[in-house]
Design a protein around this motif. Structure first.
Motif, PDB file in Angstrom:
ATOM      1  N   PRO A 286       0.818  -1.152  -0.025  1.00  0.00           N
ATOM      2  CA  PRO A 286      -0.181  -0.019  -0.099  1.00  0.00           C
ATOM      3  C   PRO A 286       1.008   1.249   0.052  1.00  0.00           C
ATOM      4  N   THR A 287       0.584   2.036  -0.785  1.00  0.00           N
ATOM      5  CA  THR A 287       1.178   3.685  -0.748  1.00  0.00           C
ATOM      6  C   THR A 287       0.368   4.279   0.192  1.00  0.00           C
ATOM      7  N   GLN A 288       1.047   5.452   0.835  1.00  0.00           N
ATOM      8  CA  GLN A 288       0.368   6.294   1.674  1.00  0.00           C
ATOM      9  C   GLN A 288      -0.687   7.255   1.055  1.00  0.00           C
ATOM     10  N   SER A 289      -0.792   7.709  -0.115  1.00  0.00           N
ATOM     11  CA  SER A 289      -1.314   8.879  -0.602  1.00  0.00           C
ATOM     12  C   SER A 289      -1.733   8.557  -2.089  1.00  0.00           C
ATOM     13  N   GLY A 290      -2.952   8.334  -2.404  1.00  0.00           N
ATOM     14  CA  GLY A 290      -3.293   8.193  -3.660  1.00  0.00           C
ATOM     15  C   GLY A 290      -4.629   9.135  -3.795  1.00  0.00           C
ATOM     16  N   GLY A 291      -5.875   8.587  -3.444  1.00  0.00           N
ATOM     17  CA  GLY A 291      -6.851   9.479  -3.457  1.00  0.00           C
ATOM     18  C   GLY A 291      -6.795  10.712  -2.325  1.00  0.00           C
ATOM     19  N   ALA A 292      -6.004  10.471  -1.591  1.00  0.00           N
ATOM     20  CA  ALA A 292      -5.817  11.632  -0.406  1.00  0.00           C
ATOM     21  C   ALA A 292      -5.010  12.658  -1.010  1.00  0.00           C
ATOM     22  N   ALA A 293      -4.073  12.427  -1.966  1.00  0.00           N
ATOM     23  CA  ALA A 293      -3.400  13.571  -2.616  1.00  0.00           C
ATOM     24  C   ALA A 293      -4.407  14.262  -3.582  1.00  0.00           C
ATOM     25  N   LYS A 294      -5.103  13.810  -4.316  1.00  0.00           N
ATOM     26  CA  LYS A 294      -6.005  14.287  -5.219  1.00  0.00           C
ATOM     27  C   LYS A 294      -6.973  15.171  -4.086  1.00  0.00           C
ATOM     28  N   LEU A 295      -7.531  14.526  -2.956  1.00  0.00           N
ATOM     29  CA  LEU A 295      -8.443  15.128  -2.118  1.00  0.00           C
ATOM     30  C   LEU A 295      -7.850  16.659  -1.477  1.00  0.00           C
ATOM     31  N   TRP A 296      -6.475  16.466  -1.019  1.00  0.00           N
ATOM     32  CA  TRP A 296      -5.613  17.442  -0.599  1.00  0.00           C
ATOM     33  C   TRP A 296      -5.720  18.631  -1.679  1.00  0.00           C
ATOM     34  N   TYR A 297      -5.302  18.355  -2.531  1.00  0.00           N
ATOM     35  CA  TYR A 297      -4.891  19.364  -3.668  1.00  0.00           C
ATOM     36  C   TYR A 297      -6.395  20.038  -4.040  1.00  0.00           C
ATOM     37  N   GLY A 298      -7.564  19.130  -4.240  1.00  0.00           N
ATOM     38  CA  GLY A 298      -8.921  19.911  -4.514  1.00  0.00           C
ATOM     39  C   GLY A 298      -9.292  20.570  -3.340  1.00  0.00           C
ATOM     40  N   GLN A 299      -8.892  20.297  -2.185  1.00  0.00           N
ATOM     41  CA  GLN A 299      -9.386  21.382  -1.018  1.00  0.00           C
ATOM     42  C   GLN A 299      -8.615  22.439  -1.022  1.00  0.00           C
ATOM     43  N   LEU A 300      -7.069  22.319  -1.369  1.00  0.00           N
ATOM     44  CA  LEU A 300      -6.260  23.493  -1.146  1.00  0.00           C
ATOM     45  C   LEU A 300      -6.693  24.655  -2.472  1.00  0.00           C
ATOM     46  N   THR A 301      -7.248  24.032  -3.659  1.00  0.00           N
ATOM     47  CA  THR A 301      -7.554  25.113  -4.690  1.00  0.00           C
ATOM     48  C   THR A 301      -9.096  25.166  -4.907  1.00  0.00           C
ATOM     49  N   GLY A 302      -9.870  24.523  -4.196  1.00  0.00           N
ATOM     50  CA  GLY A 302     -11.211  24.841  -4.021  1.00  0.00           C
ATOM     51  C   GLY A 302     -11.775  23.928  -5.291  1.00  0.00           C
ATOM     52  N   GLN A 303     -11.401  23.170  -5.732  1.00  0.00           N
ATOM     53  CA  GLN A 303     -11.731  22.165  -6.956  1.00  0.00           C
ATOM     54  C   GLN A 303     -12.534  20.974  -6.475  1.00  0.00           C
ATOM     55  N   SER A 304     -13.375  20.715  -7.361  1.00  0.00           N
ATOM     56  CA  SER A 304     -14.033  19.472  -7.123  1.00  0.00           C
ATOM     57  C   SER A 304     -13.437  18.498  -7.918  1.00  0.00           C
ATOM     58  N   PRO A 305     -13.404  16.993  -7.350  1.00  0.00           N
ATOM     59  CA  PRO A 305     -12.784  16.019  -8.177  1.00  0.00           C
ATOM     60  C   PRO A 305     -12.837  16.102  -9.928  1.00  0.00           C
ATOM     61  N   GLN A 306     -14.214  16.682 -10.253  1.00  0.00           N
ATOM     62  CA  GLN A 306     -14.498  16.634 -11.556  1.00  0.00           C
ATOM     63  C   GLN A 306     -13.733  17.849 -12.279  1.00  0.00           C
ATOM     64  N   GLU A 307     -13.753  19.125 -11.467  1.00  0.00           N
ATOM     65  CA  GLU A 307     -13.032  20.173 -12.037  1.00  0.00           C
ATOM     66  C   GLU A 307     -11.444  19.907 -11.968  1.00  0.00           C
TER      67      GLU A 307
END
Length: 493
Positions: A286-307
């Motif tokens: 297992p890695t430590q961060s997959g979707g967690a990295a996407k979620l972090w970046y989305g929250q940081l930039t105010g983007q939804s996953p689709q955006e």
């Protein structure tokens, strides 16, 4: 009462508890997902409230109440290594310590240093590490830092085992979920447990994955058999088709999990080789961060996953994006370093927001490529399509980036949550609806999309991957120095 062949699969995940009602062919008849609240604090502490997992399960049972008379069995899997310290009254003594939590890093390094390479091979058949998420590290941390809780702890439970105990009143765990504590026959290893005094006394009884541990005691599901099951990674890999020898399977959720099914074993640092279960031997990491990295970046930039996906698709693929190392809270397989941290490398004035979104996608894919190399060495399997599942595979642009970086065809499983599918399949076997796990998953695993690697990008991604690996090594000392400064800042406050 005679029941028909509907099944319920439950996946107690990190971001949500998901429950599916399925028929015996693997078709979803109903699905309920409820989010989980995660609490993060300084010092690498990541926690959830264990009782928050139960209400979503009960809500799903209520939603499926009209079909309960037709349900043959319930299966459940859950996140690991997440640990709940439970008292004699059966209630948690503290919040659940999530697998992402690295508070026990010092204890882990101490324990890991006490185990020789020869012992690892003799115990586990592979040179697996003891890291900050290992149950022994958490036990040692609790005994030192919260001796009051340690003294009152009757059992240290995994999420599925805690939920099963609350639902059935029965205490049970399984050997696969306790990898690192059990031998190649899935039996607890006394010499391993002796590394932490009192550990053996607090271990939940180990039973077979395919055993029925009891019946649901109350509510709409009362009287329905609950299968023991196992961890989400192993279960989800089965849901991708890993019951078949030679299969490479890839789960994308909060973290990225890869597995290759192979009876051949070449001991490889950083790789977990599960003991055989029904003649299925999975090499995994297992890695430590997959979707967690996407979620972090989305929250940081105010983007939804689709955006974010739309932005990444608009990036100029004619030039490299910055290299992103997704070690937002350390890294697990294959390097197992809790102190490493994330990096963006190669930023300049031409870097666009679209390039940054693409960089996050590519960085996660590079981390998977590093893991895949180690798994191929461990298993002796390095070809064939990669079977993919999980919520992280709903973005076509990200899927194509993964195929290009890994250089392999990706085949996406039709059921989004392969943990739910896997748990249902295990439950079906536990009550005799299928003769074996291999037979069950040959029938229920289907695919709905395929992604072919773009050969014109191979040389560029090969070169960028080499830089990615070198960047991890080059930042080793800097990461430690940064964490030392961060610790001083925390202490000053």
């Amino acid at each position: 009462m005679k029941r028909s062949n509907l099944l319920i699969g439950i996946d107690v995940g990190t971001t949500a508890v998901k429950t599916g009602l399925l028929d015996q062919s693997g078709q979803i008849r109903g699905f309920v997902s409820r989010p989980c609240r995660t609490m993060r604090r300084e010092g690498g502490i990541v926690e959830q409230n264990a009782d928050d997992w139960l209400q979503p399960i009960e809500d799903a049972f209520s939603q499926f109440s009209d079909e309960m008379k037709n349900v043959a069995a319930i299966g459940m899997c859950s996140q690991v290594n997440t640990h709940i310290f439970v008292g004699k009254d059966g209630n948690p003594l503290a919040p659940a310590i999530l697998w992402q939590d690295v508070r026990a890093d010092e204890e882990a390094r101490e324990l890991d240093a006490a185990v020789s390479h020869e012992q690892r091979i003799a115990w586990w058949g592979a040179p697996m590490p003891i890291d900050a998420s290992h149950v022994l590290s958490r036990m040692l941390w609790m005994s030192r830092h919260r001796p009051d809780i340690w003294q009152d702890t009757a059992w240290v439970m995994l999420p599925k085992d805690y939920c099963a105990f609350k639902l059935t009143g029965q205490l049970a765990t399984d050997g696969l979920s306790n990898i690192g504590l059990v031998d190649q026959q899935l039996r607890p290893i006394p010499d391993v447990l002796k590394l932490v005094p009192g550990a053996a006394d607090r271990l939940v009884p180990v039973r077979e994955v395919l055993s029925v541990i009891g019946e649901i005691r109350a509510g709409p599901a009362a009287g329905i058999a609950l299968a023991n099951g196992t961890m989400d990674g192993w279960t989800g890999l089965l849901g991708c088709g890993a019951a078949t020898e030679g299969t490479t399977a890839y789960l994308s959720g909060t973290s990225e999990i890869l597995g290759i099914t192979s009876q051949s074993v070449e001991p490889t640092p950083g790789i977990i080789v599960f003991p055989p279960c029904q003649n299925i031997r999975i090499h995994a990491g297992p890695t430590q961060s997959g979707g967690a990295a996407k979620l972090w970046y989305g929250q940081l930039t105010g983007q939804s996953p689709q955006e974010m996906a739309t932005a990444a698709a608009a990036s100029d693929f004619g030039k490299p994006a910055p290299i992103f190392i997704p070690h937002l809270q350390g890294e697990r397989a294959p390097i197992w370093k809790s102190h490493t941290r994330g990096v963006f490398l190669g930023l300049d004035h031409t870097t666009s927001a679209a390039d940054m979104a693409r960089s996050v996608y590519e960085g996660v894919a590079f981390s998977v490529r590093l893991l895949l190399q180690a798994l191929q060495h461990s298993s002796g399997i390095s070809s064939g399509p990669i079977h993919c599942g999980g919520g992280g595979f709903q973005s076509d642009v990200w899927n194509q980036i993964r195929a290009d970086i890994l250089g392999r065809e990706l085949r996406r499983v039709a059921v989004t949550d392969t943990g739910v599918l896997g748990a249902a399949g295990i439950a079906a076997c536990a009550v005799g609806l299928h003769p074996s796990l291999s037979a069950a998953f040959e029938q229920i695993v289907r695919f709905d999309a395929a992604y072919q690697p773009n050969s014109s990008l191979k040389s560029r991604y090969d070169a960028l991957f080499d830089i990615y690996v070198n960047a991890i090594d080059a930042n080793e000392a800097l990461n430690r120095a940064f964490l030392d400064v961060a610790k001083l800042s925390i202490d000053a406050n």
